[in-house]
Scaffold this active site. Structure first.
Site, PDB file in Angstrom:
ATOM      1  N   THR A 144      45.750  42.983  50.009  1.00 49.50           N
ATOM      2  CA  THR A 144      47.086  43.781  50.172  1.00 49.50           C
ATOM      3  C   THR A 144      47.042  43.381  51.483  1.00 49.50           C
ATOM      4  O   THR A 144      45.561  43.442  52.353  1.00 49.50           O
ATOM      5  CB  THR A 144      47.333  45.303  49.796  1.00 49.50           C
ATOM      6  OG1 THR A 144      47.795  45.254  50.839  1.00 49.50           O
ATOM      7  CG2 THR A 144      46.103  45.716  50.100  1.00 49.50           C
ATOM      8  N   SER A 179      46.145  54.957  53.748  1.00 46.34           N
ATOM      9  CA  SER A 179      45.521  55.034  52.071  1.00 46.34           C
ATOM     10  C   SER A 179      44.368  55.231  51.761  1.00 46.34           C
ATOM     11  O   SER A 179      44.041  54.314  50.697  1.00 46.34           O
ATOM     12  CB  SER A 179      47.233  54.872  51.351  1.00 46.34           C
ATOM     13  OG  SER A 179      46.774  53.696  50.706  1.00 46.34           O
ATOM     14  N   TYR A 181      44.993  53.698  48.037  1.00 40.68           N
ATOM     15  CA  TYR A 181      45.306  53.035  47.833  1.00 40.68           C
ATOM     16  C   TYR A 181      44.431  51.422  48.638  1.00 40.68           C
ATOM     17  O   TYR A 181      43.319  51.060  47.866  1.00 40.68           O
ATOM     18  CB  TYR A 181      46.339  53.237  47.591  1.00 40.68           C
ATOM     19  CG  TYR A 181      47.641  51.238  47.663  1.00 40.68           C
ATOM     20  CD1 TYR A 181      45.980  50.462  46.195  1.00 40.68           C
ATOM     21  CD2 TYR A 181      47.858  50.840  48.134  1.00 40.68           C
ATOM     22  CE1 TYR A 181      46.800  49.347  46.113  1.00 40.68           C
ATOM     23  CE2 TYR A 181      47.860  49.172  48.380  1.00 40.68           C
ATOM     24  CZ  TYR A 181      47.600  48.828  47.363  1.00 40.68           C
ATOM     25  OH  TYR A 181      48.030  46.939  47.227  1.00 40.68           O
ATOM     26  N   HIS A 182      45.141  51.633  49.979  1.00 40.39           N
ATOM     27  CA  HIS A 182      44.655  50.741  50.241  1.00 40.39           C
ATOM     28  C   HIS A 182      42.956  50.643  50.720  1.00 40.39           C
ATOM     29  O   HIS A 182      42.427  49.709  50.663  1.00 40.39           O
ATOM     30  CB  HIS A 182      45.289  50.913  52.261  1.00 40.39           C
ATOM     31  CG  HIS A 182      47.096  50.549  52.039  1.00 40.39           C
ATOM     32  ND1 HIS A 182      47.649  51.557  51.764  1.00 40.39           N
ATOM     33  CD2 HIS A 182      47.244  48.845  51.830  1.00 40.39           C
ATOM     34  CE1 HIS A 182      48.644  50.840  51.563  1.00 40.39           C
ATOM     35  NE2 HIS A 182      48.971  49.868  51.409  1.00 40.39           N
ATOM     36  N   LYS A 185      40.941  48.640  48.953  1.00 43.41           N
ATOM     37  CA  LYS A 185      41.519  47.044  48.278  1.00 43.41           C
ATOM     38  C   LYS A 185      40.197  47.114  49.311  1.00 43.41           C
ATOM     39  O   LYS A 185      39.535  46.098  49.285  1.00 43.41           O
ATOM     40  CB  LYS A 185      42.569  47.254  48.880  1.00 43.41           C
ATOM     41  CG  LYS A 185      43.725  47.296  47.694  1.00 43.41           C
ATOM     42  CD  LYS A 185      43.865  45.988  46.440  1.00 43.41           C
ATOM     43  CE  LYS A 185      44.498  46.322  45.616  1.00 43.41           C
ATOM     44  NZ  LYS A 185      44.854  45.362  45.216  1.00 43.41           N
ATOM     45  N   THR A 253      67.458  53.799  51.943  1.00 42.38           N
ATOM     46  CA  THR A 253      66.037  55.450  52.808  1.00 42.38           C
ATOM     47  C   THR A 253      65.267  54.353  53.453  1.00 42.38           C
ATOM     48  O   THR A 253      64.891  53.515  52.901  1.00 42.38           O
ATOM     49  CB  THR A 253      65.559  56.012  51.710  1.00 42.38           C
ATOM     50  OG1 THR A 253      64.965  55.404  50.352  1.00 42.38           O
ATOM     51  CG2 THR A 253      66.439  57.071  50.776  1.00 42.38           C
ATOM     52  N   VAL A 254      65.477  53.857  54.480  1.00 45.94           N
ATOM     53  CA  VAL A 254      64.715  53.478  56.019  1.00 45.94           C
ATOM     54  C   VAL A 254      63.340  55.136  56.187  1.00 45.94           C
ATOM     55  O   VAL A 254      64.179  56.217  56.649  1.00 45.94           O
ATOM     56  CB  VAL A 254      65.320  53.194  57.002  1.00 45.94           C
ATOM     57  CG1 VAL A 254      64.210  53.117  58.204  1.00 45.94           C
ATOM     58  CG2 VAL A 254      65.713  51.979  56.291  1.00 45.94           C
TER      59      VAL A 254
END
Lengths: 399, 399
Positions: A144, A179, A181-182, A185, A253-254
């Site tokens: 990613t 995160s 998750y990151h 990776k 939703t920004v």
């Protein structure tokens, strides 16, 4: 080409499997179907009504296309993975078999741990299994762009030449994952680079941007082939979520100021990038990194694009700046190269008004399936998740 | 200071626990005693006869020193770890709780996976547990100089300022870990840096060189306090192994050409570095990296030093260049900063002839305990381990 696709039941994996089978490759999907169980756990559902793997594959055969083999197994199970590799003798292995949501990995310790183990243990298993049973195969791994974070210098493709105190070396580009998750990776990329250096494996790491879009040519051919499309606060990514919100009359939703700039690409380009990487395998011993995206946008500009197209379609659309659940820079420099895939012949499908309009139209088609309660973000990077907000958690530890 | 030492039964952990308790800190050791089980698994043993944790702690109390608490638990067990933190309310947590052998991590897939899970899952657990129950505590984590690999530029302490295409940023120093063990350490560092950025934890990552030496002031005080000392092909590190070989009349086993240059320090400096890091905690939100070593040597020069001192002691010593079981550069540039710990007041104990002589003498003391069959390297980075060479493996997969 004999291709083993790990994680072929997911959003990118399913579209890629069909794209490759349509080009007459011999495709085997290995998947534990865990992505569907995560939906159940969270009490969310894909916008589009996806079918069971059996129905999907039967519908594909009815198209007169080359059948796709399916092995229901978890790549974390090393014996099962080795068995699949010995049986299918793949010339290429594409690994999509990952928990791919940053918010999911930030729910609590258990979800962070599960993400790390699912992603990095599967990755480690793939490398050892290749070493033992498919040392000449080409590994294509989904990474990613988020691995890089948002450095204040241009992002190169995997490596950077650094001059330092009168000396010079080309080294892995520094990573700043945002995160668990990151983080998983980044660990995967490091493992793969190691395996190419030490064992001579050949690998391509595709650092992909945020993917958007509903259909590819193949997934649109029959209702049973439809791909998943996530809009919820955990698995839904920015543009897909905005289009659903526009279709629903929900404010876009920004998160925070919206100056967060990210790299994006259409799912139709994802499948083409996978094909291009497979057509030109990395040489033995080479760890090749491609930055896989076509355009960069700030989140606010993306929302404005959806707002504008929504209004053209006669919808009431407005933008809400909600408190940012993540910890990230909201204004920053962002520039990245993506020349490797363009050099291989990628012709980007850009984000035109027509593309945005078609995504909003798709969302309207399945409007009755939308659960408004799942749209807002609930997982916060700081502060533990409150159980009262999350129906899906029953861990004792979440207070 | 209330200090929780995870992995306090190991080589660095035990010496550090005693050093800190002798300085009147309130020390709790959390350890699953897995290091002793790895010895059993491999059929190897420490050169020095170490005692059970109970005997160790009773002997320490008999010295009239402040008692050390012991919790037998695995930091991979999140509930047990949280319980220990809630109970002890540590102001600092020192995490030595790691599988620390590169060859062990390269035996096969199972050992690579076990290393990743032991090290990175424990590290992840420590971070989440701190976030929940000890957000103000100072984390001191043992990293390794091996995370950096051998880049062709000077190694900074954790971060490097890069000028690139007219822009500039200070980014994590690029890492090139050389085994699954080293990969786990890099993943740990990335996780810790993330936790400091996002949760405001305070942490010091000690990228330690290769540690040598038998005794510290405290471990030498009673036979029951003696520290472990590994010389085998899996857990034995270069200098310790050479001293045992010299004591035994076994050729000094230099892997390959021996130009591999590494950073080293004496175990007496390790315990002092831990103390210095604890005395000046990192500020909240800060990920501080210290390169923890005092000198660098090539492996061949280290062997020559042992050869010279061994001859002074009247021993027959010769150097053998054995086939390098690892994949690594055998001649390369190597230069690294280590200024942070010196600035905090570290006064290095250098590798003098006397130090080498005392290590050889220690090895001669325990000569009868040496198993010659365990000295040569058996784990090769390339090519799977042959079971016939390894008594300790009975996995079906190792052919």
């Amino acid at each position: 080409m004999r291709i083993l696709i790990i994680g072929g039941d997911g959003y990118c994996g399913w579209a890629s499997a069909l794209h490759l089978a349509a080009r007459n490759h011999d495709v085997t999907i290995l998947d534990s179907l865990v992505r569907r169980r995560w939906d159940c756990e969270l009490g969310v559902s894909t916008l589009t009504p996806i079918h069971s793997m059996t129905e999907r594959l039967e519908a594909w055969e009815r198209q007169g296309e080359r059948p796709i083999r399916f092995i229901e197994a978890d790549a974390a199970d090393y014996a099962a993975l080795c068995d699949a590799i010995v049986t299918t003798q793949p010339e290429a292995i594409v690994n999509f078999g990952q928990q791919r949501s940053a918010p999911y990995s930030m729910i609590d310790r258990d979800h962070a741990a599960a993400t790390m183990i699912n992603n990095s243990l599967c990755n480690l298993n793939v490398l050892w299994a290749m070493r033992e049973f498919a040392p000449g195969a080409h590994l294509v791994k989904l990474g990613t762009m988020g691995e890089y974070g948002t450095p204040n210098i241009e992002i190169e493709e995997g490596f950077i030449t650094i001059e330092h105190k009168g000396r010079r070396d080309t080294l892995p580009f520094p990573k700043q994952p945002g995160s668990f998750y990151h983080l998983s990776k980044v660990a995967d990329s490091d493992q793969i680079y190691f395996a190419t250096r030490v064992w001579g494996l050949r690998a391509t790491d595709l650092n992909q941007g945020v993917v958007y879009g509903v259909h590819t040519e193949e997934t649109a051919r029959a209702p049973e082939l439809i791909n998943r499309f996530d809009y919820d606060g955990v698995f839904g990514t920015a543009l897909n979520r905005f289009c659903v919100q526009a279709a629903l009359g929900h404010p876009l939703t920004v998160y925070g100021r919206g100056g967060q700039t990210r790299a994006f690409l259409n799912i139709t380009d994802t499948v083409r990038c996978i094909e291009l990487a497979l057509q030109s395998p990395a040489p033995a011993g080479k760890f090749r990194v491609f930055n896989q995206f076509t355009q960069t946008f700030s989140v606010l500009n993306l929302a404005r694009h959806v707002e504008r197209v929504g209004k053209m379609l006669g919808l009431r659309v407005r933008i809400d700046h909600v408190e940012n659940p993540r910890v990230e820079r909201e204004t920053h420099f962002y520039s990245s190269l993506n020349t490797n895939l363009l050099a291989l012949g990628l012709e980007p499908v850009l984000l035109t008004d027509e593309v945005v309009a078609s995504m909003i139209e798709s969302a309207r088609t399945f409007r009755s399936r939308i659960d408004r309660a799942q749209i807002m973000p609930k997982v916060r990077w700081k502060g533990l998740v409150r159980r009262s907000e999350l129906g899906f958690l029953d861990s004792e530890r979440v207070g």
